[in-house]
Design a protein around this motif. Structure first.
Motif, PDB file in Angstrom:
ATOM      1  N   LEU A  45       0.846  -1.188   0.000  1.00 17.08           N
ATOM      2  CA  LEU A  45       0.000   0.000   0.000  1.00 17.08           C
ATOM      3  C   LEU A  45       0.882   1.239   0.000  1.00 17.08           C
ATOM      4  O   LEU A  45       1.813   1.343   0.825  1.00 17.08           O
ATOM      5  CB  LEU A  45      -0.900  -0.013   1.236  1.00 17.08           C
ATOM      6  N   VAL A  46       0.599   2.161  -0.897  1.00 18.51           N
ATOM      7  CA  VAL A  46       1.397   3.378  -1.004  1.00 18.51           C
ATOM      8  C   VAL A  46       0.461   4.536  -1.346  1.00 18.51           C
ATOM      9  O   VAL A  46      -0.573   4.335  -1.992  1.00 18.51           O
ATOM     10  CB  VAL A  46       2.502   3.214  -2.074  1.00 18.51           C
ATOM     11  N   GLN A  47       0.832   5.727  -0.921  1.00 19.26           N
ATOM     12  CA  GLN A  47       0.042   6.912  -1.255  1.00 19.26           C
ATOM     13  C   GLN A  47       0.336   7.361  -2.685  1.00 19.26           C
ATOM     14  O   GLN A  47       1.431   7.093  -3.217  1.00 19.26           O
ATOM     15  CB  GLN A  47       0.348   8.041  -0.283  1.00 19.26           C
ATOM     16  N   ALA A  48      -0.624   8.039  -3.275  1.00 17.34           N
ATOM     17  CA  ALA A  48      -0.418   8.597  -4.610  1.00 17.34           C
ATOM     18  C   ALA A  48       0.826   9.481  -4.614  1.00 17.34           C
ATOM     19  O   ALA A  48       1.067  10.243  -3.669  1.00 17.34           O
ATOM     20  CB  ALA A  48      -1.640   9.396  -5.029  1.00 17.34           C
ATOM     21  N   GLY A  49       1.611   9.351  -5.682  1.00 18.01           N
ATOM     22  CA  GLY A  49       2.867  10.069  -5.788  1.00 18.01           C
ATOM     23  C   GLY A  49       4.061   9.306  -5.250  1.00 18.01           C
ATOM     24  O   GLY A  49       5.209   9.712  -5.478  1.00 18.01           O
ATOM     25  N   GLN A  73      -0.049  -7.746  -4.948  1.00 21.16           N
ATOM     26  CA  GLN A  73      -1.028  -6.661  -4.924  1.00 21.16           C
ATOM     27  C   GLN A  73      -0.329  -5.312  -4.736  1.00 21.16           C
ATOM     28  O   GLN A  73       0.499  -5.158  -3.837  1.00 21.16           O
ATOM     29  CB  GLN A  73      -2.028  -6.876  -3.795  1.00 21.16           C
ATOM     30  N   VAL A  74      -0.701  -4.354  -5.561  1.00 21.97           N
ATOM     31  CA  VAL A  74      -0.271  -2.968  -5.402  1.00 21.97           C
ATOM     32  C   VAL A  74      -1.525  -2.114  -5.231  1.00 21.97           C
ATOM     33  O   VAL A  74      -2.421  -2.164  -6.074  1.00 21.97           O
ATOM     34  CB  VAL A  74       0.529  -2.485  -6.619  1.00 21.97           C
ATOM     35  N   THR A  75      -1.581  -1.376  -4.129  1.00 23.91           N
ATOM     36  CA  THR A  75      -2.715  -0.509  -3.863  1.00 23.91           C
ATOM     37  C   THR A  75      -2.205   0.913  -3.667  1.00 23.91           C
ATOM     38  O   THR A  75      -1.333   1.144  -2.822  1.00 23.91           O
ATOM     39  CB  THR A  75      -3.486  -0.967  -2.628  1.00 23.91           C
ATOM     40  N   VAL A  76      -2.745   1.839  -4.452  1.00 22.20           N
ATOM     41  CA  VAL A  76      -2.339   3.235  -4.376  1.00 22.20           C
ATOM     42  C   VAL A  76      -3.525   4.042  -3.853  1.00 22.20           C
ATOM     43  O   VAL A  76      -4.580   4.085  -4.490  1.00 22.20           O
ATOM     44  CB  VAL A  76      -1.886   3.769  -5.735  1.00 22.20           C
ATOM     45  N   SER A  77      -3.345   4.659  -2.707  1.00 19.40           N
ATOM     46  CA  SER A  77      -4.426   5.444  -2.108  1.00 19.40           C
ATOM     47  C   SER A  77      -4.329   6.907  -2.544  1.00 19.40           C
ATOM     48  O   SER A  77      -3.238   7.431  -2.755  1.00 19.40           O
ATOM     49  CB  SER A  77      -4.367   5.341  -0.588  1.00 19.40           C
ATOM     50  N   SER A  78      -5.489   7.546  -2.635  1.00 22.98           N
ATOM     51  CA  SER A  78      -5.516   8.950  -3.078  1.00 22.98           C
ATOM     52  C   SER A  78      -5.413   9.912  -1.904  1.00 22.98           C
ATOM     53  O   SER A  78      -5.471   9.518  -0.753  1.00 22.98           O
ATOM     54  CB  SER A  78      -6.805   9.222  -3.847  1.00 22.98           C
TER      55      SER A  78
END
Length: 125
Positions: A11-15, A120-125
């Motif tokens: 899980l990573v934040q946008a950018g 799984q790669v999840t990008v949070s806004s």
């Protein structure tokens, strides 16, 4: 035959950035061209990037060009996908794949004979 195991998702934040790895075992790693694909929920598995046996030829989907970099280390039997400037649209399960014609990169899913289990790669806004 070659076995592929992906790692590095999360899980990573946008950018933000992530680096995926795909470790191979089995037949000679340099006998294969390699690719990364991704599949979001309810969507088809799409091409992301590919690299030839030597690393001298690479190809990217337009959606990731300039943000993602594919590379390989034949001594370590590993292919990498460096992902920068991640966007929520990059959220998906990422798969690595191997094709037995090592000099030719391909965007076509059916050209790849061997697949990993995905990460799984999840990008949070």
């Amino acid at each position: 035959q070659v076995q592929l195991v992906e790692s590095g998702g999360g899980l990573v934040q946008a950018g933000g950035s992530l680096r995926l790895s795909c470790a191979a075992s089995g037949r000679t790693f340099s006998s294969y061209a390699l690719g990364w694909f991704r599949q979001a929920p309810g969507k088809e598995r799409d091409f992301v990037a590919a690299i030839s046996w030597s690393g001298g030829s690479t190809y990217y989907a337009d959606s990731v060009k300039g943000r993602f970099t594919i590379s390989r280390d034949n001594a370590k039997n590993t292919v990498y996908l460096q992902m920068n400037s991640l966007k929520p649209d990059d959220t998906a399960v990422y798969y690595c794949a191997a094709k037995p014609t090592p000099r030719v990169v391909s965007t076509i899913r059916s050209m790849y004979d061997y697949w990993g289990q995905g990460t799984q790669v999840t990008v949070s806004s």
